[in-house]
Every structure is written in structure tokens, then in C-alpha cells.
Design a protein around this motif. Sequence first.
Motif, PDB file in Angstrom:
ATOM      1  N   ARG A  43      -4.879   3.917   4.129  1.00 26.70           N
ATOM      2  CA  ARG A  43      -5.027   5.594   4.224  1.00 26.70           C
ATOM      3  C   ARG A  43      -3.797   5.669   3.938  1.00 26.70           C
ATOM      4  NH1 ARG A  43      -6.847   7.365   9.567  1.00 26.70           N
ATOM      5  NH2 ARG A  43      -4.985   7.612   9.972  1.00 26.70           N
TER       6      ARG A  43
ATOM      7  N   PHE B 141      -6.596   7.428  -0.366  1.00 26.64           N
ATOM      8  CA  PHE B 141      -7.281   6.240   0.205  1.00 26.64           C
ATOM      9  C   PHE B 141      -6.862   5.729  -0.796  1.00 26.64           C
ATOM     10  CE2 PHE B 141      -9.782   9.378   3.171  1.00 26.64           C
ATOM     11  CZ  PHE B 141      -9.830   8.885   4.054  1.00 26.64           C
TER      12      PHE B 141
ATOM     13  N   THR C 266      -8.720   3.885  -8.447  1.00 26.05           N
ATOM     14  CA  THR C 266      -9.404   3.843  -9.210  1.00 26.05           C
ATOM     15  C   THR C 266     -10.252   3.301 -10.724  1.00 26.05           C
ATOM     16  OG1 THR C 266     -10.752   4.146  -7.401  1.00 26.05           O
ATOM     17  CG2 THR C 266      -9.128   2.505  -6.576  1.00 26.05           C
TER      18      THR C 266
ATOM     19  N   ARG D 131      -7.177   1.482  -1.978  1.00 27.94           N
ATOM     20  CA  ARG D 131      -7.921   0.277  -2.229  1.00 27.94           C
ATOM     21  C   ARG D 131      -7.206  -0.738  -2.919  1.00 27.94           C
ATOM     22  NH1 ARG D 131     -12.401  -0.050   0.952  1.00 27.94           N
ATOM     23  NH2 ARG D 131     -13.716   0.796   1.491  1.00 27.94           N
ATOM     24  N   GLU D 132      -7.190  -2.383  -2.197  1.00 24.63           N
ATOM     25  CA  GLU D 132      -6.184  -3.239  -3.171  1.00 24.63           C
ATOM     26  C   GLU D 132      -7.343  -3.874  -3.896  1.00 24.63           C
ATOM     27  OE1 GLU D 132      -4.044  -7.281  -1.190  1.00 24.63           O
ATOM     28  OE2 GLU D 132      -5.508  -6.515   0.228  1.00 24.63           O
ATOM     29  N   LEU D 133      -7.032  -3.912  -4.867  1.00 26.55           N
ATOM     30  CA  LEU D 133      -8.097  -4.653  -6.629  1.00 26.55           C
ATOM     31  C   LEU D 133      -6.826  -6.377  -6.886  1.00 26.55           C
ATOM     32  CD1 LEU D 133      -8.884  -1.484  -8.105  1.00 26.55           C
ATOM     33  CD2 LEU D 133      -9.411  -2.315  -6.304  1.00 26.55           C
TER      34      LEU D 133
ATOM     35  N   TRP E  11      -2.660  -2.403  -5.661  1.00 26.51           N
ATOM     36  CA  TRP E  11      -3.133  -1.588  -5.024  1.00 26.51           C
ATOM     37  C   TRP E  11      -3.372  -0.299  -5.613  1.00 26.51           C
ATOM     38  CZ3 TRP E  11      -5.268  -0.631   0.092  1.00 26.51           C
ATOM     39  CH2 TRP E  11      -4.717  -1.443   1.367  1.00 26.51           C
TER      40      TRP E  11
ATOM     41  N   SER F 106      -7.791   5.674  -4.437  1.00 23.55           N
ATOM     42  CA  SER F 106      -9.612   5.601  -4.310  1.00 23.55           C
ATOM     43  C   SER F 106     -10.459   6.829  -4.529  1.00 23.55           C
ATOM     44  CB  SER F 106     -10.443   4.780  -3.719  1.00 23.55           C
ATOM     45  OG  SER F 106     -10.404   4.824  -2.139  1.00 23.55           O
TER      46      SER F 106
ATOM     47  N   ALA G  57       0.824  -1.062  -0.070  1.00 24.22           N
ATOM     48  CA  ALA G  57       0.127   0.291  -0.033  1.00 24.22           C
ATOM     49  C   ALA G  57       0.898   1.097   0.190  1.00 24.22           C
ATOM     50  CB  ALA G  57      -0.880   0.187   0.920  1.00 24.22           C
TER      51      ALA G  57
ATOM     52  N   ASP H  17      -8.491  -4.451   3.028  1.00 28.54           N
ATOM     53  CA  ASP H  17      -8.184  -4.242   1.916  1.00 28.54           C
ATOM     54  C   ASP H  17      -8.674  -2.748   1.048  1.00 28.54           C
ATOM     55  OD1 ASP H  17     -11.393  -3.715   1.922  1.00 28.54           O
ATOM     56  OD2 ASP H  17     -11.534  -4.706  -0.156  1.00 28.54           O
ATOM     57  N   ALA H  18      -8.463  -2.173   2.526  1.00 26.37           N
ATOM     58  CA  ALA H  18      -8.533  -0.405   2.173  1.00 26.37           C
ATOM     59  C   ALA H  18      -7.192   0.500   3.367  1.00 26.37           C
ATOM     60  CB  ALA H  18      -9.972   0.090   2.489  1.00 26.37           C
TER      61      ALA H  18
END
Length: 118
Positions: free
Chosen positions: A79, A88, A49, A90-92, A96, A99, A25, A76-77
Motif C-alpha cells: 500500500r 495498492f 495490473t 502487487r508484485e508480478l 510491481w 492494482s 514498490a 507480494d502486496a
Amino acid sequence: MLRRLGLLATVLAVAGCGSGTEDLARRAADEFASAVSAGDSARICSLLTERAREHVDCAAVDLPGGEVEEVVVWGDAARARTASDTLFLRELAVGWRVSGAGCHPVPDRPYSCEVGGP
């Protein structure tokens, strides 16, 4: 004794997973902050994202860059904070992605973000 060694191994394995996730991240946040500092709109867009890209012209993104000082991960989030910005992430499936960027806290409300949202 074997039970204690097994417990220790489990604790170390779980701790290692958490730090690896935080490192990934942080790496994405660092890449985004560097792209912003360099004005690299193609890279900025590639690190957002899909939802964050929906209402932004990546060539016109004007955010503060800077070194990432702190990263906090919740599943999966995440900061990430720089001296002048909050991101912010998000793990996709692709890794990462940012978002929300240019985010600032609003009293008694969620963060307000210039790009995307929390």
C-alpha cells in the motif's frame, strides 16, 4: 562469538531484502503518481495490473498525483499513500504494478477504489 556474527549477518541480510522490496514498490508507486500528474495515459496503463486495466479507460483516468509519502509491503502486496490518494500494488513477474488507485477507506468495509481495488 562466531554464532553471534552469523546471526548478525542473517539479520542484516533479511533487513536488506525487505528494504529493497520496499524501494521497488515505492519506485512503481512514484512512477504511477508521476504519470497521473503528467496525464500520461499510456504510462498509467502500463503500470496497472491486467485486472485493474479491465474496466478503465486509461485516457480518462482522473486521479490526484503527488509524492509518495509512505509505502508498506506485505509479501507480494503493498500500500502506498500520497497526500491525497492511496494506491495498492502487487508484485508480478514483470515487477510491481498498481492494482488499485484512487482508493479511500470506507468504515467497516474494504477500501473503495476508482481504479481496480485492493
